[in-house]
Design an enzyme around this catalytic site. Structure first.
Site, PDB file in Angstrom:
ATOM      1  N   TRP A 192       0.804  -1.392  -0.020  1.00  9.66           N
ATOM      2  CA  TRP A 192      -0.004  -0.182  -0.165  1.00  9.66           C
ATOM      3  C   TRP A 192       0.987   1.316   0.176  1.00  9.66           C
ATOM      4  O   TRP A 192       0.438   2.291  -0.511  1.00  9.66           O
ATOM      5  CB  TRP A 192      -0.952  -0.042   1.212  1.00  9.66           C
ATOM      6  CG  TRP A 192      -2.103  -0.917   0.950  1.00  9.66           C
ATOM      7  CD1 TRP A 192      -2.170  -2.350   1.858  1.00  9.66           C
ATOM      8  CD2 TRP A 192      -2.893  -1.207  -0.342  1.00  9.66           C
ATOM      9  NE1 TRP A 192      -3.100  -3.099   1.025  1.00  9.66           N
ATOM     10  CE2 TRP A 192      -3.774  -2.434  -0.094  1.00  9.66           C
ATOM     11  CE3 TRP A 192      -3.238  -0.161  -1.087  1.00  9.66           C
ATOM     12  CZ2 TRP A 192      -4.644  -2.702  -0.885  1.00  9.66           C
ATOM     13  CZ3 TRP A 192      -4.403  -0.633  -2.253  1.00  9.66           C
ATOM     14  CH2 TRP A 192      -4.982  -1.805  -1.795  1.00  9.66           C
TER      15      TRP A 192
ATOM     16  N   LYS B 216     -12.840  -1.904   7.091  1.00  5.32           N
ATOM     17  CA  LYS B 216     -11.993  -2.937   8.036  1.00  5.32           C
ATOM     18  C   LYS B 216     -12.534  -2.675   9.381  1.00  5.32           C
ATOM     19  O   LYS B 216     -13.284  -3.375   9.740  1.00  5.32           O
ATOM     20  CB  LYS B 216     -10.592  -2.602   8.129  1.00  5.32           C
ATOM     21  CG  LYS B 216      -9.951  -3.114   6.727  1.00  5.32           C
ATOM     22  CD  LYS B 216      -9.463  -1.784   5.985  1.00  5.32           C
ATOM     23  CE  LYS B 216      -8.754  -2.052   4.374  1.00  5.32           C
ATOM     24  NZ  LYS B 216      -8.637  -3.420   3.970  1.00  5.32           N
TER      25      LYS B 216
ATOM     26  N   ASP C   9      -1.727   6.719   6.285  1.00  2.00           N
ATOM     27  CA  ASP C   9      -2.841   5.872   5.819  1.00  2.00           C
ATOM     28  C   ASP C   9      -3.070   4.880   6.777  1.00  2.00           C
ATOM     29  O   ASP C   9      -2.324   3.798   6.793  1.00  2.00           O
ATOM     30  CB  ASP C   9      -2.421   5.051   4.380  1.00  2.00           C
ATOM     31  CG  ASP C   9      -3.520   4.204   3.959  1.00  2.00           C
ATOM     32  OD1 ASP C   9      -4.432   3.775   4.528  1.00  2.00           O
ATOM     33  OD2 ASP C   9      -2.923   3.490   2.796  1.00  2.00           O
TER      34      ASP C   9
HETATM   35  N1  PMP Z   1      -4.316   1.481   1.989  1.00  6.89           N
HETATM   36  C1  PMP Z   1      -4.322   0.196   2.943  1.00  6.89           C
HETATM   37  C2  PMP Z   1      -3.644   0.010   3.895  1.00  6.89           C
HETATM   38  C3  PMP Z   1      -5.261  -0.918   2.658  1.00  6.89           C
HETATM   39  O1  PMP Z   1      -5.290  -1.850   3.339  1.00  6.89           O
HETATM   40  C4  PMP Z   1      -6.153  -0.518   1.482  1.00  6.89           C
HETATM   41  C5  PMP Z   1      -7.264  -1.407   1.191  1.00  6.89           C
HETATM   42  N2  PMP Z   1      -7.031  -2.817   1.388  1.00  6.89           N
HETATM   43  C6  PMP Z   1      -6.032   0.459   0.551  1.00  6.89           C
HETATM   44  C7  PMP Z   1      -5.178   1.524   1.021  1.00  6.89           C
HETATM   45  C8  PMP Z   1      -7.010   0.740  -0.496  1.00  6.89           C
HETATM   46  O2  PMP Z   1      -8.513   1.076  -0.020  1.00  6.89           O
HETATM   47  P1  PMP Z   1      -9.467   1.381  -1.001  1.00  6.89           P
HETATM   48  O3  PMP Z   1      -9.552  -0.051  -1.871  1.00  6.89           O
HETATM   49  O4  PMP Z   1     -10.791   1.312  -0.025  1.00  6.89           O
HETATM   50  O5  PMP Z   1      -9.221   2.446  -1.908  1.00  6.89           O
END
Ligand code: PMP
Length: 359
Positions: free
Chosen positions: A102, A195, A171
């Protein structure tokens, strides 16, 4: 009706009590004669729902009025663009820490707008650790520093907060509300809801008010934090039902004793699963001990030819969504707030029995 044990990384299990309440209120919310889904976002009823959700979040986080709470669309991924657009200029450069999947996505997106300095990375260690801050090469001209306190796929979590001179951006998609964190040490915190916060569709952004009003001129209005704050997150129609469900999850968390109480449960859950993995030759977790995630626990089997059988038998036992992310393989158990300690005990018993039957 029987509900499974759902170890999904997100969208993830919601507290059953919340789903029951939503179900009871589905057709007629509070005597209004309509579902929350059918209400105007500008109605007094919905306004009450949104105001209480924000107030409850502020109580849980002990968040001061210096911070704006924004309910946005588009997931954390949209914030990968919103962060550089709102904070990156005029400097035109920013520092990023890369601890996994991420962080890498956030870096790639920010690179479309500004010069990204990757100040530290654990890519050489296959993202199994977090480089200590003394090894980072911070830049004086950075507009902010971005990091990912919990890597949902790699299962790597910061148990400390970086100390930097520039606004700190995080994030927190898979760690916010899992334990107490002093938000006041951050300039901006954002998180996808699906989550620990609520259902997919809602994105939470907490931003220090001092940082509002710096957005690049071309920033889309819907990504502009100041415009969002000035309109109480209703510049356009917000994801109303997701916001309502989030309010129910927050109230559930508060009734359970808040973040300190949930942290105690989350620590017990994670510790017992790590202990079983470490004590059993059949399973292993690759993450350095000091940064093992409380929320997402990846593990591999001694022989990956058994992965499919493991998953099939787990499914038969009512244990779902244990497959690791497609980019890393193996298994992963996500232990968010709605996963009970008893669910983790059932998982551990299943894993022990499976190992014994193959050992
Ligand atoms: N950052 C993190 C740490 C995540 O776990 C996730 C989704 N698993 C995201 C970003 C992306 O989230 P989204 O699909 O809601 O954009």
């Amino acid at each position: 009706m029987s509900r499974c044990y759902n170890f999904s990384p997100g969208p993830a299990a919601l507290p059953e009590a919340v789903l029951r309440q939503a179900s009871a209120e589905l057709l007629d919310w509070g005597g209004s004669g309509m579902s929350v889904m059918e209400m105007s976002h500008r109605s007094a009823e919905f306004n009450g729902i949104a105001v209480e959700a924000e107030a409850c979040l502020r109580r849980l986080l002990d968040l001061s009025a210096d911070y704006a709470v924004l309910f946005m669309h588009g997931g954390a991924t949209t914030q990968f663009s919103a962060v550089p657009l709102n904070l990156g200029f005029p400097a035109g450069q920013a520092d990023y820490v890369n601890t996994g999947h991420w962080s890498s996505k956030a870096i790639a997106e920010a690179g479309r707008y500004l010069e990204v300095n990757v100040v530290a990375t654990s890519v050489e260690e296959n993202f199994s650790t977090i480089p200590p801050q003394k090894t980072w090469s911070l830049n004086d001209n950075a507009a902010y520093l971005h990091h990912t306190p919990n890597e949902t796929i790699g299962g790597v979590e910061f148990f400390w907060v970086p100390e930097v001179e520039v606004p700190l951006v995080a994030d927190m998609s898979s760690t916010l509300l899992s334990r107490p964190v002093d938000i006041h040490r951050f300039g901006v915190v954002y998180a996808s809801a699906q989550k620990n916060i609520g259902p997919a569709g809602l994105t939470l952004v907490l931003v220090h008010r001092e940082l509002l009003g710096r957005a690049a001129a071309a920033t889309p209005s819907l990504l502009n934090w100041k415009i969002t704050a000035d309109h109480q997150s209703m510049f356009n129609t917000p994801p109303t039902y997701a916001l309502y469900l989030t309010g129910l999850v927050l109230a559930w968390l508060e009734a359970r004793g808040g973040l300190e109480a949930i942290e105690a449960v989350n620590r017990r859950k994670a510790e017992k699963l790590y202990r079983m993995i470490d004590d059993c030759d059949f399973y292993s977790n690759p993450v350095a001990e000091h940064c093992r995630s409380l929320m997402n626990i990846p593990f591999t089997l001694a022989d990956d030819a058994l992965d499919k059988i493991f998953l099939a038998q787990a499914r038969e036992a009512g244990l779902l969504n244990l497959k690791g992310h497609r980019s890393v393989g193996g298994m992963r158990a996500s232990l968010y707030n709605a996963i009970s300690e008893q669910a983790v005990d059932v998982l551990i018993d299943f894993m022990r029995d499976f190992a014994a039957s193959r050992g």
